[in-house]
Motif scaffolding. Sequence first.
Motif, PDB file in Angstrom:
ATOM      1  N   GLU A 135       0.821  -1.217   0.000  1.00 23.81           N
ATOM      2  CA  GLU A 135       0.000   0.000   0.000  1.00 23.81           C
ATOM      3  C   GLU A 135       0.853   1.265   0.000  1.00 23.81           C
ATOM      4  O   GLU A 135       2.016   1.239   0.386  1.00 23.81           O
ATOM      5  CB  GLU A 135      -0.932   0.000   1.222  1.00 23.81           C
ATOM      6  CG  GLU A 135      -0.318   0.482   2.534  1.00 23.81           C
ATOM      7  CD  GLU A 135       0.595  -0.529   3.208  1.00 23.81           C
ATOM      8  OE1 GLU A 135       0.779  -1.645   2.691  1.00 23.81           O
ATOM      9  OE2 GLU A 135       1.134  -0.182   4.286  1.00 23.81           O
ATOM     10  N   ARG A 145      -2.466   3.693   4.017  1.00 23.07           N
ATOM     11  CA  ARG A 145      -2.262   3.318   5.421  1.00 23.07           C
ATOM     12  C   ARG A 145      -2.891   4.363   6.347  1.00 23.07           C
ATOM     13  O   ARG A 145      -3.518   4.035   7.353  1.00 23.07           O
ATOM     14  CB  ARG A 145      -0.771   3.120   5.735  1.00 23.07           C
ATOM     15  CG  ARG A 145      -0.521   2.562   7.130  1.00 23.07           C
ATOM     16  CD  ARG A 145       0.823   1.922   7.290  1.00 23.07           C
ATOM     17  NE  ARG A 145       0.877   0.535   6.876  1.00 23.07           N
ATOM     18  CZ  ARG A 145       0.692  -0.522   7.683  1.00 23.07           C
ATOM     19  NH1 ARG A 145       0.408  -0.348   8.961  1.00 23.07           N
ATOM     20  NH2 ARG A 145       0.780  -1.750   7.220  1.00 23.07           N
ATOM     21  N   PRO A 193       5.525  -2.132   1.543  1.00 23.19           N
ATOM     22  CA  PRO A 193       4.760  -0.887   1.664  1.00 23.19           C
ATOM     23  C   PRO A 193       5.505   0.225   0.927  1.00 23.19           C
ATOM     24  O   PRO A 193       6.696   0.438   1.173  1.00 23.19           O
ATOM     25  CB  PRO A 193       4.710  -0.644   3.182  1.00 23.19           C
ATOM     26  CG  PRO A 193       5.754  -1.521   3.785  1.00 23.19           C
ATOM     27  CD  PRO A 193       6.002  -2.641   2.835  1.00 23.19           C
ATOM     28  N   GLN A 222       4.217  -4.243  12.482  1.00 23.17           N
ATOM     29  CA  GLN A 222       3.392  -3.905  11.295  1.00 23.17           C
ATOM     30  C   GLN A 222       3.614  -4.940  10.193  1.00 23.17           C
ATOM     31  O   GLN A 222       2.675  -5.360   9.526  1.00 23.17           O
ATOM     32  CB  GLN A 222       3.757  -2.514  10.756  1.00 23.17           C
ATOM     33  CG  GLN A 222       3.192  -1.366  11.557  1.00 23.17           C
ATOM     34  CD  GLN A 222       3.744  -0.021  11.077  1.00 23.17           C
ATOM     35  OE1 GLN A 222       4.924   0.115  10.780  1.00 23.17           O
ATOM     36  NE2 GLN A 222       2.881   0.975  10.998  1.00 23.17           N
ATOM     37  N   LYS A 267      -6.307   3.793   6.774  1.00 23.83           N
ATOM     38  CA  LYS A 267      -6.528   2.435   7.316  1.00 23.83           C
ATOM     39  C   LYS A 267      -7.075   1.477   6.251  1.00 23.83           C
ATOM     40  O   LYS A 267      -7.912   0.609   6.529  1.00 23.83           O
ATOM     41  CB  LYS A 267      -7.453   2.482   8.534  1.00 23.83           C
ATOM     42  CG  LYS A 267      -6.902   3.304   9.681  1.00 23.83           C
ATOM     43  CD  LYS A 267      -7.651   2.996  10.961  1.00 23.83           C
ATOM     44  CE  LYS A 267      -7.284   3.873  12.149  1.00 23.83           C
ATOM     45  NZ  LYS A 267      -5.922   4.303  12.292  1.00 23.83           N
ATOM     46  N   GLU A 272      -4.929  -0.319   4.268  1.00 27.04           N
ATOM     47  CA  GLU A 272      -3.806  -1.131   3.778  1.00 27.04           C
ATOM     48  C   GLU A 272      -4.212  -2.585   3.510  1.00 27.04           C
ATOM     49  O   GLU A 272      -3.802  -3.162   2.503  1.00 27.04           O
ATOM     50  CB  GLU A 272      -2.588  -1.054   4.721  1.00 27.04           C
ATOM     51  CG  GLU A 272      -2.774  -1.621   6.120  1.00 27.04           C
ATOM     52  CD  GLU A 272      -3.303  -0.610   7.117  1.00 27.04           C
ATOM     53  OE1 GLU A 272      -3.901   0.393   6.684  1.00 27.04           O
ATOM     54  OE2 GLU A 272      -3.141  -0.822   8.330  1.00 27.04           O
TER      55      GLU A 272
END
Length: 249
Positions: free
Chosen positions: A128, A133, A167, A181, A136, A138
């Motif tokens: 993403e 992210r 990411p 994460q 929210k 992702e």
Amino acid sequence: MRKQIVAGNWKMNKDYVDSEILVSKLLEQHHHSTTDVIIAPPFTNLLAAKNTLKGSPISVAAQNMHFAENGAYTGEVSASMLTSIGVKTVILGHSERRAYFNETDEMLAKKVDTALAHGIRIIFCFGEELADRKAKKENEVVASQIKNALFHLSASAWDHIVLAYEPVWAIGTGETASPEQAQDMHAFIRKTLADQYTPALADAVSILYGGSVKSANAKEIFSKPDVDGGLIGGAALDAEHFSAIVNSF
Ligand code: PEP
């Protein structure tokens, strides 16, 4: 038992001479390990790198490939061109290909099919952007990237797929996803695979993390249960640094 993999994406770095120097240094640094080590130099250096690495456990991957078998696609490289020089792994879907060369999920699905038809293993990248992210989203973005490019595949095709969660906000920025994460996303990816296929298939697919992995943070990231290794950009250009990452398991 899933395969642990560390792959170095050299991007558009290292001319022929510098590539051979780096490959030779990697050979000197490389000690026996259970980790699968892959390097992806530019196309012009693939054959030389393959020859230099002959007999070593380090293997070579291409950074891209076209979906067509051959034809009027100036500047492109086909699957059979790769296999003709013994290259059996390709990176597909890197965020730079998506961003600068307009690669879409649909195009990537075609590239995936062509690679598999030629028996080429795929390191499939996705991830993403920062805005996703922050919103929210992702998980939603990652699930759709995987679904659109890969969920048409049969279960057996997954023997040739390695996933690389990268990411976009962590690539080349010095910003790394925290180990937590990374673990959360990798567990989500595995669940997404289990729901579509089977828990056994999900359990067998190696999922790499990519995004500013260095020797200083690799150990902690690789220690997470669903992180099976890394796709390394900047730090893959230095033999000692890359080898230290390989030895971080
Ligand atoms: C990459 O481009 O795949 C990558 C992870 O780059 P870096 O390690 O430099 O962030």
